[in-house]
Design a protein around this motif. Sequence first.
Motif, short mmCIF file in Angstrom:
data_model
loop_
_atom_site.label_atom_id
_atom_site.label_comp_id
_atom_site.label_asym_id
_atom_site.label_seq_id
_atom_site.Cartn_x
_atom_site.Cartn_y
_atom_site.Cartn_z
N PHE A 42 0.81 -1.22 0.00
CA PHE A 42 0.00 0.00 0.00
C PHE A 42 0.84 1.27 0.00
O PHE A 42 0.31 2.36 0.24
CB PHE A 42 -0.94 0.00 1.19
CG PHE A 42 -2.00 -1.06 1.12
CD1 PHE A 42 -2.94 -1.05 0.11
CD2 PHE A 42 -2.04 -2.09 2.04
CE1 PHE A 42 -3.92 -2.03 0.02
CE2 PHE A 42 -3.01 -3.08 1.98
CZ PHE A 42 -3.95 -3.05 0.95
N THR A 43 2.15 1.14 -0.26
CA THR A 43 3.02 2.32 -0.25
C THR A 43 3.94 2.38 -1.47
O THR A 43 4.14 3.45 -2.04
CB THR A 43 3.88 2.35 1.03
OG1 THR A 43 3.03 2.32 2.18
CG2 THR A 43 4.75 3.59 1.08
N GLU A 182 -9.36 4.57 -4.08
CA GLU A 182 -8.71 5.35 -3.04
C GLU A 182 -7.33 4.80 -2.69
O GLU A 182 -6.39 5.54 -2.45
CB GLU A 182 -9.59 5.40 -1.78
CG GLU A 182 -10.83 6.27 -1.91
CD GLU A 182 -10.50 7.75 -1.97
OE1 GLU A 182 -9.33 8.12 -1.73
OE2 GLU A 182 -11.40 8.53 -2.25
N GLN A 183 -7.21 3.47 -2.66
CA GLN A 183 -5.92 2.87 -2.35
C GLN A 183 -4.89 3.16 -3.43
O GLN A 183 -3.72 3.43 -3.14
CB GLN A 183 -6.08 1.35 -2.17
CG GLN A 183 -6.78 0.97 -0.86
CD GLN A 183 -7.09 -0.51 -0.78
OE1 GLN A 183 -6.80 -1.28 -1.70
NE2 GLN A 183 -7.68 -0.93 0.33
N ALA A 184 -5.30 3.13 -4.69
CA ALA A 184 -4.38 3.43 -5.79
C ALA A 184 -3.89 4.88 -5.69
O ALA A 184 -2.69 5.16 -5.88
CB ALA A 184 -5.07 3.18 -7.13
N ALA A 185 -4.81 5.79 -5.38
CA ALA A 185 -4.41 7.18 -5.21
C ALA A 185 -3.52 7.34 -3.99
O ALA A 185 -2.58 8.15 -3.99
CB ALA A 185 -5.66 8.07 -5.08
N GLY A 186 -3.79 6.56 -2.96
CA GLY A 186 -3.00 6.64 -1.73
C GLY A 186 -1.56 6.21 -1.93
O GLY A 186 -0.64 6.80 -1.36
N ILE A 187 -1.35 5.18 -2.75
CA ILE A 187 0.02 4.72 -3.01
C ILE A 187 0.84 5.82 -3.67
O ILE A 187 1.98 6.10 -3.26
CB ILE A 187 -0.01 3.45 -3.89
CG1 ILE A 187 -0.63 2.29 -3.12
CG2 ILE A 187 1.41 3.10 -4.36
CD1 ILE A 187 -0.86 1.05 -3.97
N LEU A 202 4.11 12.87 7.31
CA LEU A 202 3.81 11.46 7.53
C LEU A 202 2.60 11.29 8.44
O LEU A 202 1.71 10.47 8.17
CB LEU A 202 5.04 10.76 8.13
CG LEU A 202 4.96 9.25 8.31
CD1 LEU A 202 6.34 8.62 8.13
CD2 LEU A 202 4.42 8.85 9.68
N VAL A 203 2.54 12.08 9.51
CA VAL A 203 1.40 11.99 10.44
C VAL A 203 0.10 12.39 9.73
O VAL A 203 -0.94 11.74 9.91
CB VAL A 203 1.66 12.89 11.67
CG1 VAL A 203 0.39 13.01 12.53
CG2 VAL A 203 2.80 12.32 12.50
N ARG A 204 0.15 13.44 8.92
CA ARG A 204 -1.04 13.84 8.16
C ARG A 204 -1.49 12.74 7.22
O ARG A 204 -2.70 12.48 7.09
CB ARG A 204 -0.76 15.12 7.38
CG ARG A 204 -0.66 16.38 8.24
CD ARG A 204 -0.68 17.64 7.39
NE ARG A 204 0.47 17.72 6.51
CZ ARG A 204 1.65 18.24 6.87
NH1 ARG A 204 1.84 18.69 8.11
NH2 ARG A 204 2.64 18.29 6.00
N GLU A 205 -0.54 12.07 6.59
CA GLU A 205 -0.89 10.99 5.67
C GLU A 205 -1.52 9.81 6.41
O GLU A 205 -2.45 9.17 5.91
CB GLU A 205 0.34 10.53 4.90
CG GLU A 205 0.12 9.32 4.00
CD GLU A 205 -1.00 9.51 2.99
OE1 GLU A 205 -1.59 8.50 2.58
OE2 GLU A 205 -1.29 10.66 2.59
N LEU A 206 -1.03 9.50 7.60
CA LEU A 206 -1.63 8.42 8.38
C LEU A 206 -3.10 8.72 8.68
O LEU A 206 -3.96 7.84 8.60
CB LEU A 206 -0.86 8.23 9.68
CG LEU A 206 0.58 7.71 9.56
CD1 LEU A 206 1.23 7.63 10.94
CD2 LEU A 206 0.62 6.36 8.88
N LEU A 207 -3.39 9.96 9.00
CA LEU A 207 -4.77 10.36 9.28
C LEU A 207 -5.62 10.26 8.03
O LEU A 207 -6.74 9.71 8.06
CB LEU A 207 -4.78 11.79 9.83
CG LEU A 207 -6.15 12.40 10.15
CD1 LEU A 207 -6.85 11.60 11.24
CD2 LEU A 207 -6.00 13.85 10.57
N ILE A 208 -5.11 10.77 6.91
CA ILE A 208 -5.87 10.75 5.66
C ILE A 208 -6.11 9.32 5.18
O ILE A 208 -7.23 8.94 4.81
CB ILE A 208 -5.12 11.56 4.58
CG1 ILE A 208 -5.11 13.04 4.96
CG2 ILE A 208 -5.76 11.36 3.21
CD1 ILE A 208 -4.19 13.87 4.09
N ALA A 209 -5.05 8.50 5.19
CA ALA A 209 -5.15 7.15 4.64
C ALA A 209 -6.12 6.29 5.43
O ALA A 209 -6.94 5.56 4.84
CB ALA A 209 -3.77 6.50 4.62
#
Length: 406
Positions: A42-43, A182-187, A202-209
């Motif tokens: 997922f990354t 959403e997962q494809a955009a998240g990667i 990184l913290v903001r991304e954890l919240l968004i994901a």
Amino acid sequence: MTDATIKAIPTRQADRIGEIDIIRGLALFGVLWMNLNANAEFTVPTPVLAALPTAAVDRWIGLVGEWLAQGKAQCLFSILFGFGFAILSHRAEARGVDARALYLRRVLILLVIGLAHLFLLWMGDILHAYALMGLALMLTRRWPSPLLLIVGLILALGAMTAAIAWYVAVTPRGSPPDFITEQAAGIARRWPIFMGHDYGALVRELLIANGREFYLTAIGPAFLATVLGRFMLGSWLFRQGWMQDTARYAPAFRRAAPWLLLIGLGLAAVAPGLELAGLRLPRWAQTPRTLVDEASQLVLALGYAAGIVVLCQTAVWRRLLSGLGSVGQMALTNYLSQSLVFVFVLYGLGLGWLKYAGPTFCLALALVVFAAQIVISRWWLALFRFGPAEWLWRSATYGRWQPLFR
């Protein structure tokens, strides 16, 4: 300090069920391994993984991981949580203590730990989900055992199946479900963030994901319901008394283990087998395939547990597996420390080795980290009663510092 608080003492070493610690240790290795795989999946963009020199081997190791561990380790861990809930409630009530208040404190503390872990460190945290569903599990304390078993099976097997069925029904033909999009955009969004040096990003991304790709889709609530079902099955297993007296029930475990393992391995082979054959199922088959996946996770997890019980009836095997027991006895400490190691090794804040994180690398890293945890856990428990995280958790739960040194 009240008399009830004095009576509410944590589990003594003599009261521990050795097989449970060993099973928990095995489950923790599977969680460690699959967390690494999932984090890469997922990354890391697919072209980066395809360009690795290990790409040819990665495919086979990935399929083996999917067959043996994906979902099964987490299922086994969840069942053990439900079993532990029942142990705590039973022992507290035997001492005349309000088990609900004790358990509520324990779960709320775990929720704080889990949320901090989820939003400050690791996208795949499970502790917050365990705490939330642990609160729901409290409502089943007085349920009759047949109801606990039936509802547990329905949730464990049907929650995710129902979510996939819903997506099949509402998603236009030829389009992917919204959570896949959403997962494809998240990667694409995560890759430069996780490889960068900005901890705030990184913290903001954890919240968004965790919102867009999980809890704001049907998959997140279905996952929570699945966890609750597995908790209920673990609580039901405690009521049967089988694990509390494994020597007495050893013949039954010997009969059950081969069947559970064979059936579980057979069901679990469906998904990687289809992938290996290059077959794509029609839309209508996605729902029954999900049901097969959920059944394989449950049956194989129980097969692993039964197999360990059988092995532990032999002194040699019990000694060989004791390292797993040490890790399992410090499961919270080891789980959290795994995330610290992985963030340092994988992300740009540390070594930045995420670009190498194909299935081969992930398995090698999992083996190295887990081997180190066996050594450290053995050393620590020779000196102390609890792991450091367990000691703090227990001390906060019982409202006073617990004796730490042996």
